[in-house]
Design an enzyme around this catalytic site. Sequence first.
Site, PDB file in Angstrom:
ATOM      1  N   ASP A  74       0.805  -1.235   0.000  1.00 15.67           N
ATOM      2  CA  ASP A  74       0.000   0.000   0.000  1.00 15.67           C
ATOM      3  C   ASP A  74       0.833   1.277   0.000  1.00 15.67           C
ATOM      4  OD1 ASP A  74       0.740  -0.868   2.650  1.00 15.67           O
ATOM      5  OD2 ASP A  74      -0.663   0.583   3.506  1.00 15.67           O
ATOM      6  N   GLU A 108      -0.704  -1.964   5.165  1.00 13.72           N
ATOM      7  CA  GLU A 108       0.112  -1.886   6.385  1.00 13.72           C
ATOM      8  C   GLU A 108      -0.077  -0.540   7.071  1.00 13.72           C
ATOM      9  OE1 GLU A 108       3.011  -0.765   9.076  1.00 13.72           O
ATOM     10  OE2 GLU A 108       3.126   0.088   7.058  1.00 13.72           O
TER      11      GLU A 108
END
Length: 398
Positions: A85, A143
Amino acid sequence: MPQVEEIRKEVDELMPGLVADRRHLHEHPELGFQEFETAEFVRQRLEQLGVEDIRTGIGVTGVTGLITGTKPGPGKNVLVRADMDALPILEENDVEYKSQNPGVMHACGHDAHTAILMGLARYLSDNKDKFSGTVKLCFQPAEELPPGGAQAMIKEGVLNDPPIEAVFGLHMANQEQVGKIIVGSGPVMAAADGYTITISGKGGHGAYPHGCIDPVIVGAQIVVALQTVVSRNTDPMDSAVVSNCVFQSGEAFNVIPDTAVLKGTVRTFKPETRDLMEKRITEIATDIATALGATAKVEYVRGYPPTVNDEAMTELARQAGAAVVGEENVVTRPPAMGAEDFSYFLEEKPGSYFFVGSKNEEKGFVWGHHHPKFDIDEESMGHGLTAMAMGVLTYLED
Ligand code: NI
């Protein structure tokens, strides 16, 4: 031990592909739990490589695949994780691979982590005869967005099927020079919790405070008193942080508001210290509010647990790092108060999370993680991939 020179030679050949993949991902960043194009890019790459049992949509956008070695041996199963991400940041770098998605940026290096894991997939696919056992490739969403993708993937069974015995992960580190590898045993990153304190008073005219209960005054005393949780309640030999980062109240200079809201982050390493933080923050906020005639509602939310590396697995990572960059370039990492949801994998299985230096002052890669000018020296990806391959092969060998 596998031969590091052989791995390095193959990794050097893979580097142009790794750089191209990382730059593609950098140009097309996606926020946590929205990594649909990233996941599809990964899936296609794994399919091209002939990776077995490719699964998608795990924990929304997670992708996994298996590579099984053909060498006779103990046949263990190890998982390697990369986070995929990006962050809600407007990129300020002027590079040809600049983010094409304004307001979203790979400003933490997760583009490099994903590229490295795809590189590991290629290396292992080309070298199945060099290992026994199975490597599970785990591309994780979100995350940066608690509760995070790790927990979601674990709940969906990413550590079963085949039963995973050990885990590895890595992170770029722009605080360390490229060519360094950073390892640490035991707790390396903290637990990250958050609180919201909502203070209810009684608003009114700023000139007539005696008719009001001022939540700003209550909040100010709570903010100051919260600092005693670390300085007066926590063992000085232990580590903790309480940072009150939000104080919202009022609109007008002559109006006492009805309410005030405080928000902060709490970092700890030990479970008992974590419990103490929750208890003391709640007591201080509610009791100060009561003493001053107001009320306070405390919401304490537990985030990622501490990231605790296994000693034996970290020794393995250290040896792998030393083989790649030399003993003198392996740095021992002291615990830091940042947090990381690889911690959930480490709660379940022994493993090691290590760091790969990616700073290069000469090339201008000096900005820290989450900065709009963050960028890495891509040479670091070669070190990271070689060390990871070395660590995984060594683990599977004995
Ligand atoms: Ni990160």
